[in-house]
Write an enzyme that holds these catalytic residues in place. Structure first.
Site, short mmCIF file in Angstrom:
data_model
loop_
_atom_site.label_atom_id
_atom_site.label_comp_id
_atom_site.label_asym_id
_atom_site.label_seq_id
_atom_site.Cartn_x
_atom_site.Cartn_y
_atom_site.Cartn_z
N GLY A 1 25.47 21.90 15.71
CA GLY A 1 24.94 20.76 14.97
C GLY A 1 24.88 21.04 13.48
N GLY B 1 16.60 25.40 16.97
CA GLY B 1 16.10 24.75 15.76
C GLY B 1 17.18 24.45 14.75
CG ASN C 1 21.98 16.61 18.54
OD1 ASN C 1 21.41 16.00 19.44
ND2 ASN C 1 21.70 17.86 18.24
CB CYS D 1 17.99 18.20 18.28
SG CYS D 1 17.39 19.90 18.17
N GLY E 1 22.04 24.49 31.83
CA GLY E 1 22.55 25.36 32.89
C GLY E 1 22.58 24.67 34.25
C1 DHB Z 1 19.33 22.48 19.35
C2 DHB Z 1 19.20 22.41 20.70
C3 DHB Z 1 19.76 21.35 21.37
O1 DHB Z 1 19.73 21.20 22.73
C4 DHB Z 1 20.41 20.38 20.62
O2 DHB Z 1 20.96 19.33 21.19
C5 DHB Z 1 20.53 20.47 19.28
C6 DHB Z 1 19.97 21.53 18.63
C7 DHB Z 1 18.75 23.55 18.58
O3 DHB Z 1 17.65 23.96 18.91
O4 DHB Z 1 19.35 23.95 17.58
#
Ligand code: DHB
Length: 298
Positions: free
Chosen positions: A41, A67, A121, A124, A212
């Site tokens: 991301g 994060g 996204n 998250c 998972g």
């Molecule tokens: C993060 C985790 C995720 O499942 C997501 O879709 C985007 C970011 C993350 O913690 O960086």
């Protein structure tokens, strides 16, 4: 084959956050063997991510609280994208924003780049505050609409959370109406682990994202439901570990599938699933995935 306007050599896509920018896996195999690669991301500015611990194994699954650790969209465009494109892989840039404006700015930065598509996204689980527009149809419509207006014709995929208070179908339909080319379902499930030595949640953010094999049947049900209710392609994500899992998602209605956590169990998971799907097609005498896509609905 294609997912809307995105042309892929096969339906197997590396999921965001589980493949970095492809460099490490590129040392192990030719990553252009995959249908496409979704980047970690990207945000407008670099982000350091959450404090450790960031990962916690569960039975049949993995909790993460990364994060959105990433170098920012400008460093991606400068340092990662040229190398990634040279591999010949189809590149899908995953985008997150703390506000609709930030989503718009990141999409704008990518719009004139050679990325093949943009995955918003909307889901998250690991950032405090208003981080999950995909839980709400109006918030989804705003982000997708703003992105659509600046994306200069780049295909836009909307990656949805696994749950929405008023139902995920309304969110997926809102994404479609606002101009998304595909919906991706689903992101990791909000979940919890408690450290029994301290009596406290394992993660600083308390809730983390579960991925998972544990979530595969849950994600499969979501893909089955959404693919009946939207006209745009659905990309299936959630616990896919084998080619048989991938076939289930296609039979439930998916146009493509993404491999996430399985990459950590086996770095060859992607090409193994590509080869397994190819052998399945040959054994069944299938000319295209269209012949069985969604057959579970009939
Ligand atoms: C993060 C985790 C995720 O499942 C997501 O879709 C985007 C970011 C993350 O913690 O960086």
């Amino acid at each position: 084959m294609r997912v809307g306007r995105v042309l892929l050599g096969n339906p197997v896509v590396a999921a965001s956050g589980c493949f970095g920018f492809g460099a490490e896996y590129g040392e192990v195999y030719d990553i252009s063997r995959l249908g496409a690669i979704c980047t970690k991301g990207l945000t407008l500015r670099p982000r350091a991510g959450n404090p450790p611990p960031r990962l916690w194994e569960t039975r049949c699954g993995l909790l993460n609280s990364i994060g959105l650790d990433n170098p920012g969209v400008e460093a991606f465009l400068r340092e990662e994208l040229p190398r990634l494109k040279r591999t010949g892989a189809v590149v899908i840039a995953n985008v997150w924003g703390a506000s609709p404006e930030e989503y718009e700015q990141v999409v704008q930065a990518l719009a004139s780049s050679p990325v093949d598509a943009i995955e918003l996204n909307l889901s998250c689980p690991n950032v405090p505050g208003n981080g999950i527009p995909g839980r709400d149809a109006a918030a989804t419509a705003e982000v997708v609409g703003r992105a659509r207006a600046v994306a200069r014709g780049k295909p836009l995929w909307a990656k949805l959370p696994p749950e929405a208070p008023a139902g995920l179908v309304a969110v997926a339909q809102a994404a479609q109406e606002a101009g998304a080319d595909a919906v991706c379902a689903a992101n990791s499930f909000p979940a919890l682990a408690v450290d029994i030595r301290t009596g406290r949640p394992v993660f600083a953010n308390v809730v983390a994202g579960l991925s998972g094999p544990a979530i595969k049947p849950l994600a499969l049900r979501i893909v089955y439901e959404l693919s009946r209710e939207v006209d745009i392609p659905v990309v299936g994500i959630g616990g896919i570990t084998t080619w048989e899992d991938a076939v289930e998602f296609i039979m439930a209605g998916a146009h493509a599938i993404q491999i996430g956590t399985a990459n950590f169990l086996d770095p060859y998971a992607g090409p193994r699933i590509v080869d397994g799907l190819r052998a399945f097609m040959e054994a069944r005498g299938l000319g295209s995935w269209e012949e069985i896509r969604g057959c579970a609905h009939r």
